[in-house]
Design an enzyme around this catalytic site. Structure first.
Site, PDB file in Angstrom:
ATOM      1  N   GLY A 135       0.827  -1.211   0.000  1.00 33.52           N
ATOM      2  CA  GLY A 135       0.000   0.000   0.000  1.00 33.52           C
ATOM      3  C   GLY A 135       0.854   1.251   0.000  1.00 33.52           C
ATOM      4  N   GLY A 141      21.838  -6.928  22.871  1.00 34.91           N
ATOM      5  CA  GLY A 141      20.608  -6.326  23.388  1.00 34.91           C
ATOM      6  C   GLY A 141      19.956  -7.209  24.433  1.00 34.91           C
ATOM      7  N   GLY A 164      17.173  -6.755  25.973  1.00 31.66           N
ATOM      8  CA  GLY A 164      15.773  -6.337  26.115  1.00 31.66           C
ATOM      9  C   GLY A 164      14.867  -7.555  26.006  1.00 31.66           C
ATOM     10  N   ILE A 199      13.262  -9.094  23.369  1.00 30.70           N
ATOM     11  CA  ILE A 199      13.546 -10.109  22.347  1.00 30.70           C
ATOM     12  C   ILE A 199      14.812 -10.872  22.701  1.00 30.70           C
ATOM     13  N   GLU A 216      24.726  -6.238  26.702  1.00 29.12           N
ATOM     14  CA  GLU A 216      23.774  -5.145  26.923  1.00 29.12           C
ATOM     15  C   GLU A 216      24.559  -3.865  27.209  1.00 29.12           C
ATOM     16  N   VAL A 219      18.194  -4.953  19.210  1.00 28.34           N
ATOM     17  CA  VAL A 219      18.412  -3.661  19.879  1.00 28.34           C
ATOM     18  C   VAL A 219      17.231  -2.717  19.668  1.00 28.34           C
ATOM     19  N   GLY A 220      16.096  -3.257  19.346  1.00 28.92           N
ATOM     20  CA  GLY A 220      14.897  -2.435  19.175  1.00 28.92           C
ATOM     21  C   GLY A 220      14.321  -2.558  17.778  1.00 28.92           C
ATOM     22  N   ALA A 222       1.621  -5.796  20.966  1.00 28.68           N
ATOM     23  CA  ALA A 222       0.473  -6.199  20.153  1.00 28.68           C
ATOM     24  C   ALA A 222      -0.842  -5.729  20.771  1.00 28.68           C
ATOM     25  N   HIS A 241      -7.613 -20.882  47.105  1.00 24.11           N
ATOM     26  CA  HIS A 241      -6.425 -21.536  47.655  1.00 24.11           C
ATOM     27  C   HIS A 241      -6.387 -22.993  47.194  1.00 24.11           C
TER      28      HIS A 241
HETATM   29  P1  FAD Z   1       2.776  -5.277  12.656  1.00 26.47           P
HETATM   30  O1  FAD Z   1       2.371  -6.451  13.443  1.00 26.47           O
HETATM   31  O2  FAD Z   1       4.228  -5.067  12.405  1.00 26.47           O
HETATM   32  O3  FAD Z   1       1.991  -5.392  11.287  1.00 26.47           O
HETATM   33  C1  FAD Z   1       2.199  -4.519  10.240  1.00 26.47           C
HETATM   34  C2  FAD Z   1       1.844  -5.216   8.947  1.00 26.47           C
HETATM   35  O4  FAD Z   1       1.860  -4.252   7.895  1.00 26.47           O
HETATM   36  C3  FAD Z   1       2.836  -6.287   8.524  1.00 26.47           C
HETATM   37  O5  FAD Z   1       2.157  -7.481   8.255  1.00 26.47           O
HETATM   38  C4  FAD Z   1       3.500  -5.742   7.260  1.00 26.47           C
HETATM   39  O6  FAD Z   1       3.750  -6.781   6.307  1.00 26.47           O
HETATM   40  C5  FAD Z   1       2.424  -4.825   6.736  1.00 26.47           C
HETATM   41  N1  FAD Z   1       2.937  -3.717   5.912  1.00 26.47           N
HETATM   42  C6  FAD Z   1       3.988  -2.895   6.161  1.00 26.47           C
HETATM   43  N2  FAD Z   1       4.078  -1.952   5.197  1.00 26.47           N
HETATM   44  C7  FAD Z   1       3.058  -2.200   4.332  1.00 26.47           C
HETATM   45  C8  FAD Z   1       2.598  -1.569   3.146  1.00 26.47           C
HETATM   46  N3  FAD Z   1       3.189  -0.458   2.685  1.00 26.47           N
HETATM   47  N4  FAD Z   1       1.545  -2.106   2.493  1.00 26.47           N
HETATM   48  C9  FAD Z   1       0.918  -3.225   2.961  1.00 26.47           C
HETATM   49  N5  FAD Z   1       1.288  -3.843   4.095  1.00 26.47           N
HETATM   50  C10 FAD Z   1       2.341  -3.329   4.768  1.00 26.47           C
HETATM   51  N6  FAD Z   1       4.242  -7.936  21.434  1.00 26.47           N
HETATM   52  C11 FAD Z   1       3.479  -8.352  22.457  1.00 26.47           C
HETATM   53  O7  FAD Z   1       2.570  -7.638  22.881  1.00 26.47           O
HETATM   54  N7  FAD Z   1       3.685  -9.583  23.040  1.00 26.47           N
HETATM   55  C12 FAD Z   1       4.665 -10.407  22.623  1.00 26.47           C
HETATM   56  O8  FAD Z   1       4.819 -11.497  23.171  1.00 26.47           O
HETATM   57  C13 FAD Z   1       5.483  -9.989  21.548  1.00 26.47           C
HETATM   58  N8  FAD Z   1       6.466 -10.791  21.091  1.00 26.47           N
HETATM   59  C14 FAD Z   1       7.210 -10.388  20.018  1.00 26.47           C
HETATM   60  C15 FAD Z   1       8.239 -11.228  19.590  1.00 26.47           C
HETATM   61  C16 FAD Z   1       9.031 -10.851  18.532  1.00 26.47           C
HETATM   62  C17 FAD Z   1      10.119 -11.785  18.049  1.00 26.47           C
HETATM   63  C18 FAD Z   1       8.774  -9.617  17.859  1.00 26.47           C
HETATM   64  C19 FAD Z   1       9.600  -9.217  16.674  1.00 26.47           C
HETATM   65  C20 FAD Z   1       7.774  -8.774  18.302  1.00 26.47           C
HETATM   66  C21 FAD Z   1       6.992  -9.138  19.393  1.00 26.47           C
HETATM   67  N9  FAD Z   1       5.987  -8.310  19.894  1.00 26.47           N
HETATM   68  C22 FAD Z   1       5.232  -8.717  20.956  1.00 26.47           C
HETATM   69  C23 FAD Z   1       5.712  -6.990  19.313  1.00 26.47           C
HETATM   70  C24 FAD Z   1       4.482  -7.064  18.399  1.00 26.47           C
HETATM   71  O9  FAD Z   1       4.707  -8.041  17.402  1.00 26.47           O
HETATM   72  C25 FAD Z   1       4.192  -5.720  17.766  1.00 26.47           C
HETATM   73  O10 FAD Z   1       4.099  -4.729  18.761  1.00 26.47           O
HETATM   74  C26 FAD Z   1       2.895  -5.763  16.992  1.00 26.47           C
HETATM   75  O11 FAD Z   1       2.946  -6.744  15.985  1.00 26.47           O
HETATM   76  C27 FAD Z   1       2.596  -4.409  16.346  1.00 26.47           C
HETATM   77  O12 FAD Z   1       1.418  -4.483  15.617  1.00 26.47           O
HETATM   78  P2  FAD Z   1       1.144  -3.533  14.352  1.00 26.47           P
HETATM   79  O13 FAD Z   1      -0.191  -3.912  13.854  1.00 26.47           O
HETATM   80  O14 FAD Z   1       1.391  -2.139  14.715  1.00 26.47           O
HETATM   81  O15 FAD Z   1       2.259  -3.920  13.284  1.00 26.47           O
HETATM   82  P1  NAD Z   2      14.079  -3.536  23.476  1.00 20.03           P
HETATM   83  O1  NAD Z   2      13.965  -2.076  23.375  1.00 20.03           O
HETATM   84  O2  NAD Z   2      13.184  -4.290  24.384  1.00 20.03           O
HETATM   85  O3  NAD Z   2      15.562  -3.927  23.934  1.00 20.03           O
HETATM   86  C1  NAD Z   2      16.683  -3.505  23.249  1.00 20.03           C
HETATM   87  C2  NAD Z   2      17.862  -3.603  24.193  1.00 20.03           C
HETATM   88  O4  NAD Z   2      19.035  -3.417  23.449  1.00 20.03           O
HETATM   89  C3  NAD Z   2      17.841  -2.550  25.285  1.00 20.03           C
HETATM   90  O5  NAD Z   2      18.090  -3.173  26.509  1.00 20.03           O
HETATM   91  C4  NAD Z   2      18.964  -1.610  24.889  1.00 20.03           C
HETATM   92  O6  NAD Z   2      19.589  -0.996  25.985  1.00 20.03           O
HETATM   93  C5  NAD Z   2      19.900  -2.554  24.165  1.00 20.03           C
HETATM   94  N1  NAD Z   2      20.755  -1.927  23.165  1.00 20.03           N
HETATM   95  C6  NAD Z   2      20.434  -0.957  22.289  1.00 20.03           C
HETATM   96  N2  NAD Z   2      21.477  -0.705  21.484  1.00 20.03           N
HETATM   97  C7  NAD Z   2      22.481  -1.540  21.867  1.00 20.03           C
HETATM   98  C8  NAD Z   2      23.795  -1.779  21.403  1.00 20.03           C
HETATM   99  N3  NAD Z   2      24.289  -1.106  20.371  1.00 20.03           N
HETATM  100  N4  NAD Z   2      24.539  -2.723  22.019  1.00 20.03           N
HETATM  101  C9  NAD Z   2      24.022  -3.440  23.074  1.00 20.03           C
HETATM  102  N5  NAD Z   2      22.775  -3.256  23.538  1.00 20.03           N
HETATM  103  C10 NAD Z   2      22.007  -2.326  22.936  1.00 20.03           C
HETATM  104  O7  NAD Z   2      13.988  -4.069  21.974  1.00 20.03           O
HETATM  105  P2  NAD Z   2      13.817  -5.530  21.402  1.00 20.03           P
HETATM  106  O8  NAD Z   2      14.159  -6.537  22.423  1.00 20.03           O
HETATM  107  O9  NAD Z   2      14.525  -5.535  20.097  1.00 20.03           O
HETATM  108  O10 NAD Z   2      12.259  -5.596  21.131  1.00 20.03           O
HETATM  109  C11 NAD Z   2      11.637  -4.669  20.219  1.00 20.03           C
HETATM  110  C12 NAD Z   2      10.225  -4.403  20.600  1.00 20.03           C
HETATM  111  O11 NAD Z   2       9.425  -5.560  20.433  1.00 20.03           O
HETATM  112  C13 NAD Z   2      10.117  -3.975  22.042  1.00 20.03           C
HETATM  113  O12 NAD Z   2       9.646  -2.648  22.069  1.00 20.03           O
HETATM  114  C14 NAD Z   2       9.115  -4.875  22.659  1.00 20.03           C
HETATM  115  O13 NAD Z   2       8.090  -4.147  23.279  1.00 20.03           O
HETATM  116  C15 NAD Z   2       8.541  -5.692  21.512  1.00 20.03           C
HETATM  117  N6  NAD Z   2       8.512  -7.089  21.977  1.00 20.03           N
HETATM  118  C16 NAD Z   2       7.671  -7.404  22.989  1.00 20.03           C
HETATM  119  C17 NAD Z   2       7.664  -8.676  23.502  1.00 20.03           C
HETATM  120  C18 NAD Z   2       6.743  -9.004  24.623  1.00 20.03           C
HETATM  121  O14 NAD Z   2       5.816  -8.245  24.871  1.00 20.03           O
HETATM  122  N7  NAD Z   2       6.931 -10.120  25.311  1.00 20.03           N
HETATM  123  C19 NAD Z   2       8.501  -9.656  22.988  1.00 20.03           C
HETATM  124  C20 NAD Z   2       9.366  -9.285  21.974  1.00 20.03           C
HETATM  125  C21 NAD Z   2       9.356  -8.003  21.470  1.00 20.03           C
END
Ligand code: FAD
Ligand code: NAD
Length: 471
Positions: free
Chosen positions: A118, A185, A187, A189, A208, A276-277, A326, A450
């Site tokens: 899109g 990182g 954090g 992930i 970290e 790292v984010g 999410a 309990h």
């Molecule tokens: P997304 O889920 O990123 O969806 C965006 C969609 O848009 C994608 O499918 C992409 O293909 C599509 N898109 C992008 N650009 C375009 C375009 N131009 N046209 C058409 N389609 C497009 N969050 C939690 O709350 N709990 C967790 O346990 C958790 N675990 C995670 C584990 C990992 C490994 C990762 C990477 C993330 C995790 N997250 C978790 C974070 C969570 O996945 C995101 O915060 C969430 O998916 C964000 O939702 P969104 O709808 O904003 O975007």
């Molecule tokens: P994060 O922000 O959670 O952690 C990144 C970590 O990397 C931080 O601790 C930061 O200090 C460190 N860092 C940054 N730059 C660095 C460097 N150059 N060298 C060493 N350390 C460095 O990011 P993430 O773990 O990549 O996750 C991304 C996002 O996905 C998060 O915002 C998180 O909310 C979401 N996520 C959520 C879940 C969940 O809800 N269980 C699971 C996975 C991902």
């Protein structure tokens, strides 16, 4: 090409986009959702929350069997073997089922789905392009919802080659357990996926940059998790900044140079995970040309009604400020849909629970103690250990604690922080309590069955007033 007309075009079918599309349809709007991935559900269902949790679950079972933990229950196991191909296959099946579920929901709710990339046009239409950037469709709507989500951040000192230096998507598909895995990182992930591979047998080192892992969480959680993860065999190097990485193709490993307080250090790894984010997906989708403004941090700027700087264009989820979670994206999708039909959608940003699915799990909602100190609010602390809970002992899960922070004068709950078994489920009670403006006394006076782990919440709430029974 004639543009097709809708009430709402949603770009992106992650938890923000697909939930918004379904809620719009429930409210009687004609909706189309453009998604470039072949399957629906976005990062979360395809390469994020769901596959990572499937692997955490499987690796947890394996680890319990090989670590001798089952032995303590009198269950003698021998000849335990890891079938990684099967583990990965199961994970793929889970993803298939759950993404197929969203497809079913789209059909059920009459959300029209378009496959393609899109791209917003200055006139407010959305062009749909195929993989060759050819225009395949034009969509016109009263409202455009941007929900393109986020992608992993790449760092120059460890450029991802997707073979040795991996992102979170690559590491979900490793077909061999690496002997040495370095995670850049500490954090969410890094700790979740680092835990998966450590349980499966990799020697995991977490680098970290900050003085603590999980740097945005409550200090007590940081300390406790550091202790627990180290006990599980993860090597955690905090205050360590990566300087460079060198892939040695022939020998098949990576040399990493980093600095810590003692000076320059070197590490070797068979695989490196960079976690790292994540950054908002704002490129190559017509935002600049259409006048959609970004913040200085590269997110889409929106007001409290999710309106971007361009009229009738809205943004939600990982594209805008707030935690990249999410459930936050989903809530925003629902709130926006309700606002579009004149209802008063609302997202309680102060009470978004956040969970880290390590074992034990971590869960938080509300303010950290450090935030309260900084803002000068007077507070009381109540704490209770899982070790003192009968169900935790029966389950063999004595690690962790619950910590409540409540207003010193009014007793209103301000923050709750849990490390412990099933923390991800326990936090739901507290999020509900926050929603109702509860005090610590409200939790303390609520009857908890309990023996349950939830009794730890009750005892920690009692401890806010120094009257925990089992402490
Ligand atoms: P997304 O889920 O990123 O969806 C965006 C969609 O848009 C994608 O499918 C992409 O293909 C599509 N898109 C992008 N650009 C375009 C375009 N131009 N046209 C058409 N389609 C497009 N969050 C939690 O709350 N709990 C967790 O346990 C958790 N675990 C995670 C584990 C990992 C490994 C990762 C990477 C993330 C995790 N997250 C978790 C974070 C969570 O996945 C995101 O915060 C969430 O998916 C964000 O939702 P969104 O709808 O904003 O975007
Ligand atoms: P994060 O922000 O959670 O952690 C990144 C970590 O990397 C931080 O601790 C930061 O200090 C460190 N860092 C940054 N730059 C660095 C460097 N150059 N060298 C060493 N350390 C460095 O990011 P993430 O773990 O990549 O996750 C991304 C996002 O996905 C998060 O915002 C998180 O909310 C979401 N996520 C959520 C879940 C969940 O809800 N269980 C699971 C996975 C991902």
């Amino acid at each position: 090409m004639m543009a097709e007309s809708y009430d709402v075009v949603v770009v992106g079918a992650g938890p923000g986009g697909y939930v918004c599309a379904i809620r719009c349809a429930q409210l009687g709007l004609k909706v189309v959702c453009v998604e470039s991935r072949a399957t629906l559900g976005g990062t979360c269902l395809n390469v994020g929350c769901i596959p990572s949790k499937a692997m955490l679950e499987s690796s947890h079972h394996y680890h319990r069997a090989v670590s001798g933990e089952l032995d303590t229950h009198g269950v003698a196991v021998s000849g335990v073997q890891l079938d990684l191909a099967k583990l990965l296959q199961r994970k793929r099946q889970v993803v298939e089922k759950i993404t197929g579920g969203v497809e079913f929901l789209f059909k059920k709710n009459k959300v029209h789905r378009v496959l393609g990339h899109g791209c917003l046009r200055p006139g407010g239409e959305v062009d749909v392009l195929d993989e060759n950037q050819q225009l395949v469709q034009q969509l016109q709507a009263k409202h455009v919802v941007l929900a393109m989500g986020s992608v992993p951040v790449d760092i120059p000192v460890a450029k991802m080659d997707h073979q040795y230096i991996l992102d979170s998507t690559d590491i979900l598909e490793l077909t061999e357990v690496p002997e040495r895995l370095v995670v850049v990182g500490g954090g969410v992930i890094g700790l979740e996926l680092g835990s998966v591979w450590a349980r499966l047998g990799a020697q995991v080192t977490v680098l970290e940059a900050q003085p603590n892992i999980l740097p945005t969480m409550d200090g007590a959680i940081q300390k406790e998790m550091m202790k627990i993860l180290k006990k599980q065999g993860l090597q955690i190097l905090t205050g360590s900044t990566l300087q460079s990485s060198q892939v040695n193709q022939q020998q098949g490993f990576v040399t990493l140079a980093y600095t810590d307080k003692k000076g320059d250090q070197v590490l070797e790894a068979d695989k490196v995970l960079v976690a790292v984010g994540r950054r908002a997906c704002t490129q190559n989708c017509g935002l600049e040309e259409s006048g959609v403004q970004l913040t200085s941090r590269g997110l889409i700027q929106v007001d409290e009604r999710f309106r971007t700087s361009k009229s009738n264009v809205y943004a939600i989820g990982d594209l805008i400020a707030g935690p990249m979670l999410a459930h936050k994206a989903e809530e925003e999708g629902v709130a926006l849909a309700e606002m579009l039909v004149g209802q008063s959608g609302h997202v309680p940003y102060d009470y978004i629970p956040s969970v880290v699915y390590t074992w034990p799990e971590v869960a938080s909602v509300g303010k950290t103690e450090e935030e309260l100190k900084q803002s000068g609010v007077s507070y009381k602390v109540g704490k209770f250990l899982f070790r003192a809970n009968g169900r935790a002992q029966a389950a063999g899960e004595p690690d962790g604690f619950v910590k409540f922070l409540a207003d010193k004068k009014t007793d209103k709950l301000l923050g709750a922080h849990i490390v412990g078994a099933s923390a991800s489920e326990l936090v739901a009670e507290i999020a509900t309590a926050f929603e109702y403006g509860a005090s610590a006394e409200d939790i303390a006076r609520t009857i908890h069955a309990h023996p349950t782990l939830a009794e730890v919440l009750k005892e920690a709430a009692l401890d806010v007033d120094d009257r925990a029974i089992h402490a």
